[in-house]
Motif scaffolding. Structure first.
Motif, PDB file in Angstrom:
ATOM      1  N   ASP A  92      28.700 -86.509  85.651  1.00 22.32           N
ATOM      2  CA  ASP A  92      26.771 -86.248  85.630  1.00 22.32           C
ATOM      3  C   ASP A  92      26.690 -87.501  85.364  1.00 22.32           C
ATOM      4  OD1 ASP A  92      27.607 -84.164  86.787  1.00 22.32           O
ATOM      5  OD2 ASP A  92      27.420 -82.558  84.967  1.00 22.32           O
ATOM      6  N   ILE A  93      26.139 -88.351  83.556  1.00 24.61           N
ATOM      7  CA  ILE A  93      25.613 -89.487  83.029  1.00 24.61           C
ATOM      8  C   ILE A  93      25.937 -90.028  84.384  1.00 24.61           C
ATOM      9  CG2 ILE A  93      26.248 -90.396  81.985  1.00 24.61           C
ATOM     10  CD1 ILE A  93      28.076 -89.053  80.409  1.00 24.61           C
ATOM     11  N   PHE A  94      26.580 -90.775  85.181  1.00 22.33           N
ATOM     12  CA  PHE A  94      26.210 -91.639  86.627  1.00 22.33           C
ATOM     13  C   PHE A  94      25.841 -90.700  87.732  1.00 22.33           C
ATOM     14  CE2 PHE A  94      30.219 -93.110  83.994  1.00 22.33           C
ATOM     15  CZ  PHE A  94      29.726 -94.539  83.854  1.00 22.33           C
ATOM     16  N   GLN A  95      26.045 -90.157  87.510  1.00 23.63           N
ATOM     17  CA  GLN A  95      24.816 -88.407  89.244  1.00 23.63           C
ATOM     18  C   GLN A  95      23.544 -88.842  88.454  1.00 23.63           C
ATOM     19  OE1 GLN A  95      25.959 -88.323  92.382  1.00 23.63           O
ATOM     20  NE2 GLN A  95      27.894 -89.570  91.526  1.00 23.63           N
ATOM     21  N   GLN A 143      41.344 -96.714  96.356  1.00 23.43           N
ATOM     22  CA  GLN A 143      40.553 -97.522  94.797  1.00 23.43           C
ATOM     23  C   GLN A 143      39.306 -97.185  94.830  1.00 23.43           C
ATOM     24  OE1 GLN A 143      40.680-101.999  94.261  1.00 23.43           O
ATOM     25  NE2 GLN A 143      42.674-101.814  94.075  1.00 23.43           N
ATOM     26  N   ALA A 144      39.077 -97.005  96.211  1.00 23.85           N
ATOM     27  CA  ALA A 144      37.969 -96.206  96.094  1.00 23.85           C
ATOM     28  C   ALA A 144      37.493 -94.840  96.033  1.00 23.85           C
ATOM     29  CB  ALA A 144      37.299 -96.025  98.110  1.00 23.85           C
ATOM     30  N   LEU A 145      38.339 -93.982  95.967  1.00 19.78           N
ATOM     31  CA  LEU A 145      38.893 -92.766  95.382  1.00 19.78           C
ATOM     32  C   LEU A 145      38.518 -92.338  94.356  1.00 19.78           C
ATOM     33  CD1 LEU A 145      41.445 -90.939  97.507  1.00 19.78           C
ATOM     34  CD2 LEU A 145      39.113 -89.867  97.744  1.00 19.78           C
ATOM     35  N   SER A 146      39.345 -93.670  93.367  1.00 18.79           N
ATOM     36  CA  SER A 146      38.896 -94.279  91.983  1.00 18.79           C
ATOM     37  C   SER A 146      37.699 -94.243  91.580  1.00 18.79           C
ATOM     38  CB  SER A 146      40.193 -95.363  91.504  1.00 18.79           C
ATOM     39  OG  SER A 146      39.707 -95.142  89.965  1.00 18.79           O
ATOM     40  N   LEU A 147      36.540 -95.077  91.942  1.00 21.47           N
ATOM     41  CA  LEU A 147      35.893 -95.863  92.019  1.00 21.47           C
ATOM     42  C   LEU A 147      34.593 -94.151  91.792  1.00 21.47           C
ATOM     43  CD1 LEU A 147      32.854 -97.303  91.403  1.00 21.47           C
ATOM     44  CD2 LEU A 147      33.240 -97.182  93.784  1.00 21.47           C
ATOM     45  N   PHE A 148      35.088 -92.733  93.170  1.00 25.44           N
ATOM     46  CA  PHE A 148      34.439 -92.518  93.157  1.00 25.44           C
ATOM     47  C   PHE A 148      34.703 -91.010  91.841  1.00 25.44           C
ATOM     48  CE2 PHE A 148      34.562 -92.579  98.157  1.00 25.44           C
ATOM     49  CZ  PHE A 148      33.644 -93.711  97.892  1.00 25.44           C
TER      50      PHE A 148
END
Length: 247
Positions: A135-138, A124-129
């Motif tokens: 780019d938009i969230f970064q 689930q962490a990988l899905s979140l990452f």
């Protein structure tokens, strides 16, 4: 002949005894005796299996390391969440909007994933990452207080946890496939006690010039281990029980 290797020896003690006995046998030309050659070959085969089993069983599954890294990952993830949530309560509406977008992804990917088992948590962490590496969230993170930094720390903690967890699973898989050392130990004990020692006893009696020294050397190693076992056991049980532990 009454002397045998005591059955309550450890796998390491059996391996040491096997190794020493085989070393003594290899000092002599056994080609003229097919029975002794067969026993020696069987001992060598089982000894290699035992050594492999002992080696695999001693490997760490990294249980304590995984637990510690899991705690670190949990802390980093919670820290990241708190930074995002804090930015949602700023007076700057532009930052609030960006923080809310990131928060929506956190909620969509289970904000309490750190309560799950290792496999589900890491997946689930990988899905979140995967969502937040866009780019938009970064770009949004770079404008918020503490979010980009805490996010990067969360990913680093996840990578460390995943790496050690995989190593632990690989070791566990090996252990599930290997022949238990205790089983191989019993095989070698049987070869030594019911095949090699009785046969050598007969050979040494009938051909002392040829097999006398070999028998004496091997019995020396048997006695060394038995003495060690009896010393260890005498601290916990009566003498009569110590002397009865031969299979």
């Amino acid at each position: 002949m009454d002397t045998k290797l005591l059955s309550n020896c450890t796998a390491n003690e059996v391996y040491d005894t096997y190794s020493n006995c085989l070393s003594v046998l290899n000092q002599q030309d056994l080609s003229a005796d097919s029975n002794l050659t067969g026993i020696s070959t069987r001992l060598s085969d089982r000894g290699k299996v035992l050594l492999h089993s002992i080696g695999v069983e001693k490997k760490s599954e990294f249980t304590s390391e995984i637990s510690a890294l899991d705690d670190i990952f949990d802390s980093r993830l919670i820290c990241f969440k708190k930074f995002v949530d804090a930015n949602r309560h700023l007076s700057d509406q532009n930052k609030v909007e960006k923080a809310n977008k990131i928060w929506s992804k956190i909620e969509a990917n289970n904000p309490y994933m750190y309560k799950l088992g290792y496999e589900e948590q890491m997946t689930q962490a990988l899905s979140l990452f995967d969502d937040l590496d866009d780019d938009i969230f970064q770009a949004a993170m770079s404008e918020l207080y503490g979010v980009a930094e805490s996010y990067e720390q969360t990913k680093i903690a996840h990578t460390k946890l995943q790496t050690i967890y995989r190593k632990g699973q690989e070791v566990k898989a090996l252990k599930e496939q290997v022949v238990p050392s205790n089983n191989v130990k019993k095989e070698i004990l049987d070869i030594l006690n019911t095949k090699l020692l009785p046969y050598l006893d007969i050979l040494a009696y009938n051909q002392p010039d040829v097999y006398g020294d070999t028998y004496i050397k091997i019995m020396h190693y048997i006695d060394l281990v038995n003495t060690k076992i009896r010393t260890r056991r005498s601290k916990a049980v009566p003498d009569e029980e110590v002397n009865s532990e031969v299979e």
